[in-house]
Design a protein around this motif. Structure first.
Motif, PDB file in Angstrom:
ATOM      1  N   LEU A 114      37.797   8.287  57.878  1.00  0.00           N
ATOM      2  CA  LEU A 114      37.720   9.587  58.540  1.00  0.00           C
ATOM      3  C   LEU A 114      36.341   9.821  59.151  1.00  0.00           C
ATOM      4  O   LEU A 114      36.231  10.334  60.270  1.00  0.00           O
ATOM      5  CB  LEU A 114      38.045  10.702  57.537  1.00  0.00           C
ATOM      6  CG  LEU A 114      39.506  10.772  57.064  1.00  0.00           C
ATOM      7  CD1 LEU A 114      39.658  11.799  55.958  1.00  0.00           C
ATOM      8  CD2 LEU A 114      40.427  11.113  58.233  1.00  0.00           C
ATOM      9  N   VAL A 115      35.290   9.457  58.430  1.00  0.00           N
ATOM     10  CA  VAL A 115      33.940   9.620  58.979  1.00  0.00           C
ATOM     11  C   VAL A 115      33.758   8.752  60.219  1.00  0.00           C
ATOM     12  O   VAL A 115      33.222   9.212  61.241  1.00  0.00           O
ATOM     13  CB  VAL A 115      32.881   9.268  57.912  1.00  0.00           C
ATOM     14  CG1 VAL A 115      31.502   9.180  58.547  1.00  0.00           C
ATOM     15  CG2 VAL A 115      32.874  10.308  56.806  1.00  0.00           C
ATOM     16  N   LEU A 116      34.196   7.499  60.146  1.00  0.00           N
ATOM     17  CA  LEU A 116      34.073   6.604  61.303  1.00  0.00           C
ATOM     18  C   LEU A 116      34.900   7.111  62.481  1.00  0.00           C
ATOM     19  O   LEU A 116      34.466   7.025  63.643  1.00  0.00           O
ATOM     20  CB  LEU A 116      34.512   5.192  60.913  1.00  0.00           C
ATOM     21  CG  LEU A 116      33.632   4.483  59.879  1.00  0.00           C
ATOM     22  CD1 LEU A 116      34.227   3.116  59.527  1.00  0.00           C
ATOM     23  CD2 LEU A 116      32.209   4.327  60.393  1.00  0.00           C
ATOM     24  N   ALA A 117      36.089   7.657  62.185  1.00  0.00           N
ATOM     25  CA  ALA A 117      36.913   8.217  63.264  1.00  0.00           C
ATOM     26  C   ALA A 117      36.226   9.424  63.900  1.00  0.00           C
ATOM     27  O   ALA A 117      36.252   9.599  65.124  1.00  0.00           O
ATOM     28  CB  ALA A 117      38.285   8.618  62.716  1.00  0.00           C
ATOM     29  N   GLY A 118      35.603  10.261  63.054  1.00  0.00           N
ATOM     30  CA  GLY A 118      34.875  11.408  63.583  1.00  0.00           C
ATOM     31  C   GLY A 118      33.732  10.988  64.495  1.00  0.00           C
ATOM     32  O   GLY A 118      33.503  11.596  65.551  1.00  0.00           O
ATOM     33  N   ILE A 119      33.013   9.945  64.097  1.00  0.00           N
ATOM     34  CA  ILE A 119      31.917   9.430  64.935  1.00  0.00           C
ATOM     35  C   ILE A 119      32.466   8.922  66.273  1.00  0.00           C
ATOM     36  O   ILE A 119      31.902   9.196  67.344  1.00  0.00           O
ATOM     37  CB  ILE A 119      31.166   8.310  64.190  1.00  0.00           C
ATOM     38  CG1 ILE A 119      30.407   8.883  62.991  1.00  0.00           C
ATOM     39  CG2 ILE A 119      30.195   7.595  65.129  1.00  0.00           C
ATOM     40  CD1 ILE A 119      29.758   7.835  62.118  1.00  0.00           C
ATOM     41  N   ALA A 120      33.572   8.181  66.210  1.00  0.00           N
ATOM     42  CA  ALA A 120      34.171   7.654  67.441  1.00  0.00           C
ATOM     43  C   ALA A 120      34.608   8.786  68.372  1.00  0.00           C
ATOM     44  O   ALA A 120      34.391   8.727  69.592  1.00  0.00           O
ATOM     45  CB  ALA A 120      35.358   6.757  67.090  1.00  0.00           C
ATOM     46  N   ILE A 121      35.206   9.823  67.803  1.00  0.00           N
ATOM     47  CA  ILE A 121      35.654  10.959  68.626  1.00  0.00           C
ATOM     48  C   ILE A 121      34.462  11.675  69.250  1.00  0.00           C
ATOM     49  O   ILE A 121      34.508  12.088  70.417  1.00  0.00           O
ATOM     50  CB  ILE A 121      36.485  11.938  67.764  1.00  0.00           C
ATOM     51  CG1 ILE A 121      37.795  11.270  67.317  1.00  0.00           C
ATOM     52  CG2 ILE A 121      36.797  13.222  68.534  1.00  0.00           C
ATOM     53  CD1 ILE A 121      38.579  12.084  66.294  1.00  0.00           C
ATOM     54  N   SER A 122      33.370  11.813  68.467  1.00  0.00           N
ATOM     55  CA  SER A 122      32.193  12.537  68.977  1.00  0.00           C
ATOM     56  C   SER A 122      31.543  11.815  70.155  1.00  0.00           C
ATOM     57  O   SER A 122      30.820  12.437  70.934  1.00  0.00           O
ATOM     58  CB  SER A 122      31.172  12.724  67.849  1.00  0.00           C
ATOM     59  OG  SER A 122      30.581  11.485  67.499  1.00  0.00           O
ATOM     60  N   LEU A 123      31.789  10.503  70.282  1.00  0.00           N
ATOM     61  CA  LEU A 123      31.193   9.727  71.373  1.00  0.00           C
ATOM     62  C   LEU A 123      31.995   9.808  72.665  1.00  0.00           C
ATOM     63  O   LEU A 123      31.538   9.332  73.704  1.00  0.00           O
ATOM     64  CB  LEU A 123      31.056   8.254  70.950  1.00  0.00           C
ATOM     65  CG  LEU A 123      30.092   7.979  69.787  1.00  0.00           C
ATOM     66  CD1 LEU A 123      30.158   6.512  69.383  1.00  0.00           C
ATOM     67  CD2 LEU A 123      28.671   8.382  70.147  1.00  0.00           C
ATOM     68  N   VAL A 124      33.196  10.400  72.611  1.00  0.00           N
ATOM     69  CA  VAL A 124      34.028  10.516  73.816  1.00  0.00           C
ATOM     70  C   VAL A 124      33.398  11.541  74.759  1.00  0.00           C
ATOM     71  O   VAL A 124      33.183  12.702  74.371  1.00  0.00           O
ATOM     72  CB  VAL A 124      35.466  10.938  73.455  1.00  0.00           C
ATOM     73  CG1 VAL A 124      36.294  11.132  74.723  1.00  0.00           C
ATOM     74  CG2 VAL A 124      36.109   9.896  72.544  1.00  0.00           C
ATOM     75  N   PRO A 125      33.080  11.164  75.986  1.00  0.00           N
ATOM     76  CA  PRO A 125      32.434  12.101  76.930  1.00  0.00           C
ATOM     77  C   PRO A 125      33.355  13.276  77.260  1.00  0.00           C
ATOM     78  O   PRO A 125      34.573  13.125  77.360  1.00  0.00           O
ATOM     79  CB  PRO A 125      32.180  11.238  78.179  1.00  0.00           C
ATOM     80  CG  PRO A 125      32.293   9.818  77.707  1.00  0.00           C
ATOM     81  CD  PRO A 125      33.262   9.829  76.568  1.00  0.00           C
ATOM     82  N   GLY A 126      32.749  14.442  77.421  1.00  0.00           N
ATOM     83  CA  GLY A 126      33.491  15.609  77.867  1.00  0.00           C
ATOM     84  C   GLY A 126      34.122  16.438  76.765  1.00  0.00           C
ATOM     85  O   GLY A 126      34.551  17.571  77.025  1.00  0.00           O
ATOM     86  N   ILE A 144      32.241  15.536  59.232  1.00  0.00           N
ATOM     87  CA  ILE A 144      30.964  14.844  59.050  1.00  0.00           C
ATOM     88  C   ILE A 144      30.717  13.892  60.217  1.00  0.00           C
ATOM     89  O   ILE A 144      29.629  13.860  60.805  1.00  0.00           O
ATOM     90  CB  ILE A 144      30.949  14.082  57.713  1.00  0.00           C
ATOM     91  CG1 ILE A 144      30.896  15.058  56.532  1.00  0.00           C
ATOM     92  CG2 ILE A 144      29.751  13.127  57.649  1.00  0.00           C
ATOM     93  CD1 ILE A 144      30.993  14.374  55.175  1.00  0.00           C
ATOM     94  N   GLY A 145      31.726  13.104  60.544  1.00  0.00           N
ATOM     95  CA  GLY A 145      31.578  12.174  61.661  1.00  0.00           C
ATOM     96  C   GLY A 145      31.371  12.872  62.989  1.00  0.00           C
ATOM     97  O   GLY A 145      30.606  12.395  63.838  1.00  0.00           O
ATOM     98  N   LEU A 146      32.015  14.020  63.164  1.00  0.00           N
ATOM     99  CA  LEU A 146      31.899  14.751  64.425  1.00  0.00           C
ATOM    100  C   LEU A 146      30.519  15.375  64.637  1.00  0.00           C
ATOM    101  O   LEU A 146      30.228  15.862  65.736  1.00  0.00           O
ATOM    102  CB  LEU A 146      32.969  15.851  64.484  1.00  0.00           C
ATOM    103  CG  LEU A 146      34.420  15.371  64.670  1.00  0.00           C
ATOM    104  CD1 LEU A 146      35.385  16.526  64.470  1.00  0.00           C
ATOM    105  CD2 LEU A 146      34.609  14.750  66.048  1.00  0.00           C
ATOM    106  N   GLN A 147      29.692  15.371  63.585  1.00  0.00           N
ATOM    107  CA  GLN A 147      28.365  15.991  63.712  1.00  0.00           C
ATOM    108  C   GLN A 147      27.351  15.089  64.395  1.00  0.00           C
ATOM    109  O   GLN A 147      26.184  15.468  64.529  1.00  0.00           O
ATOM    110  CB  GLN A 147      27.841  16.378  62.323  1.00  0.00           C
ATOM    111  CG  GLN A 147      28.692  17.377  61.579  1.00  0.00           C
ATOM    112  CD  GLN A 147      29.074  18.569  62.438  1.00  0.00           C
ATOM    113  OE1 GLN A 147      28.226  19.346  62.851  1.00  0.00           O
ATOM    114  NE2 GLN A 147      30.362  18.705  62.710  1.00  0.00           N
ATOM    115  N   LEU A 148      27.754  13.897  64.833  1.00  0.00           N
ATOM    116  CA  LEU A 148      26.791  12.957  65.406  1.00  0.00           C
ATOM    117  C   LEU A 148      26.028  13.564  66.578  1.00  0.00           C
ATOM    118  O   LEU A 148      24.804  13.432  66.675  1.00  0.00           O
ATOM    119  CB  LEU A 148      27.507  11.678  65.860  1.00  0.00           C
ATOM    120  CG  LEU A 148      26.607  10.596  66.477  1.00  0.00           C
ATOM    121  CD1 LEU A 148      25.540  10.161  65.474  1.00  0.00           C
ATOM    122  CD2 LEU A 148      27.435   9.410  66.939  1.00  0.00           C
TER     123      LEU A 148
END
Length: 526
Positions: free
Chosen positions: A32-44, A282-286
């Protein structure tokens, strides 16, 4: 409206990823944390900010309460010395160790700021520890110690955090006053949690046959304990934990059969959703974490993050081994506590995953100090906290299972043997009770029919004790066939309802009986 849509989307992602983790055997917090990080890197995509107040008020009380409820109070007491050494001693030691390393290796990080960082990342996470060790072949005592530590250590970390932040903001720190306040805050929190537990026990007894009310009360209890404690500035974490431990111990006396089934089912779902959302957040906070980090190069930031992460991991390892064996110099400890093996101590030393409480504490740092001066290095502390959470979750979480397999740790079957002896004793006692109290009042046919259920149970238990258990493959095959037969019964029942031969009410009743039977099979297989 936008926030509601965000929560729904996150729940959908969490549910899908939970199915993936079951298949690939990876602890779901990591994925879940890794998925959150990946989502946070999506532009826009919009930035989703984790509100610290929401974490401390909405997420923390129910998660801690659920964990405390399912923790054995007797086992917690038996392991209280080990739990205290980890939850208090190890947290304080790690705080100091991280502060020293951070102050030495990170330029321009003052001692108060270094202690703030140490206090934030010193306590391991309750959810991460439980998820990482779930289903692993480790002794029950190790699980109790890890879960007990993660229940209590947040209180130690948050109290240390409070005084470290005060030192940065005001520029004043008194170690003796802080030490005294620690015991006052912790002690009053424990007493208040017990009082709240006693009050809710009394309320539960007023509604013994109302499962819906009882389930609702279980959700009110952690928030009442937490808010009551925080309102008088004592440890809300300890209040919730003590309340959960006490009411969990009393649940067999205050809940009906239907109330227990309903409460456990509802809580399983709610805790799954809370845990899932919090780890993906947590991952989305990148993006939030990377704000204001322009003054440092990316390579320098990674170097700082690696240094602090290594300090956290090594600090726990350095504490755990001496903390385990040095106290055994005392004869009373040697005679009352079993000597832990080096293998299990290694598992405890390596199980130091950090989680949401650390990140929430970092994000809750004030923006300014006295005189409206900016909180220097605030963004750097948040970034380093994120690095520690990510590195401990991924590195330790993914390597814990291979480490246990490499060490060759096996589950102790003593608990299973005690359980079987208890089942045998209960069944034998019930048969004696039937013969003493019902033999004259019932006909022989009715009496034998009642006794048959318990006699079959005794035969099954004795067969299990005297013969070799079925191989794991044969056990799985047996349960698979049993579930197929239960599904066949469901299909036939549904067909009869569709043909109009039974009512919907009869369908629900039969389905409920089949569900209970399948639950029994699952428990046998566990």
């Amino acid at each position: 409206m936008e926030n509601i849509a965000t929560v729904i989307i996150l729940l959908a992602v969490v549910t899908a990823l939970a199915e993936v983790t079951d298949r690939i055997k990876v602890p779901y917090p990591i994925l879940l944390v890794l998925a959150g990080i990946a989502i946070s890197l999506v532009p826009g995509l919009p930035v989703i900010t984790l509100n610290p107040e929401v974490v401390f008020l909405v997420f923390l009380p129910p998660i801690l309460y659920a964990a405390a409820w399912t923790t054995s109070l007797a086992e917690f007491k038996a392991a209280r010395r080990s739990i205290t050494l980890l939850a208090t001693g190890c947290v304080i030691f790690t705080t100091c160790a991280v502060a020293w390393v951070a102050h030495i290796f990170i330029p321009d990080l003052s001692w108060p700021e270094a202690f703030v960082l140490g206090a934030i990342i010193s306590p391991p996470d309750a959810v991460a520890a439980a998820a990482a060790t779930k289903g692993l072949a480790i002794p029950k005592r190790v699980t109790t110690i890890l879960e007990g530590e993660s229940l209590v250590n947040d209180a130690t970390g948050l109290i240390a955090y409070k005084y470290a932040v005060a030192a940065v903001v005001t520029g004043v720190f008194n170690v003796w006053e802080a030490g005294l306040q620690f015991f006052v805050v912790a002690g009053v929190g424990i007493v208040l949690g017990l009082l709240v537990g006693l009050v809710f026990k009394w309320i539960h007894k007023l509604t013994p046959d109302n499962p819906t009310t009882d389930t609702t009360l279980t959700f009110l209890a952690p928030f009442v304990a937490y808010l009551s404690a925080e309102s008088i500035h004592v440890s809300g974490v300890l209040a919730v934990v003590v309340c959960g431990l006490y009411l969990g111990r009393q649940s067999s006396k205050i809940f009906s059969q239907q109330g227990r089934l309903q409460a456990y089912g509802v809580w399983d779902t709610v805790i799954f959703m809370l845990n899932g959302i919090i780890f993906i957040l947590i991952g989305l906070q990148l993006r939030v974490v990377m704000e204001g980090m322009e003054e440092h190069s990316f390579g320098t930031l990674l170097w700082y993050g690696a240094i602090v992460s290594v300090a956290v991991i090594l600090g726990r390892i350095i504490w755990v081994y001496p903390g385990t064996y040095i106290p055994r110099i005392i004869k009373r400890i040697r005679t009352t506590e079993p000597k832990p093996s080096m293998k299990t101590v290694t598992v405890v030393a390596w199980s130091g995953m950090r989680g949401v409480v650390s990140l929430a504490a970092a994000l809750a740092l004030p923006l300014t100090t006295m005189g409206d001066e900016p909180f220097h290095n605030r963004n750097l502390i948040i970034f380093l906290t994120f690095c520690v959470i990510l590195s401990t979750l991924v590195l330790q979480g993914l390597t814990l299972r291979p480490l246990i397999n490499w060490l060759g740790i096996e589950v102790d079957n003593a608990e299973h043997e005690r359980e079987q002896q208890a089942r045998l004793r209960i069944a034998s006692s019930v048969i004696e009770h039937i013969e003493e109290n019902y033999s004259l009042a019932l006909s022989d046919e009715v009496l034998n029919q009642i006794k048959t259920k318990y006699e079959i149970r005794i035969q099954r238990i004795r067969k299990d004790q005297t013969q070799q258990r079925l191989a794991e493959q044969e056990i799985n095959e047996f349960h698979r066939i049993q579930k197929e037969l239960l599904n066949r019964e469901r299909e036939l029942t549904l067909s009869l309802r569709d043909q109009g031969k039974i009512s919907d009410e009869a369908l629900r009743k039969i389905e409920y009986e089949l569900d209970l039977e399948e639950t029994r099979l699952i428990l046998e297989q566990a």
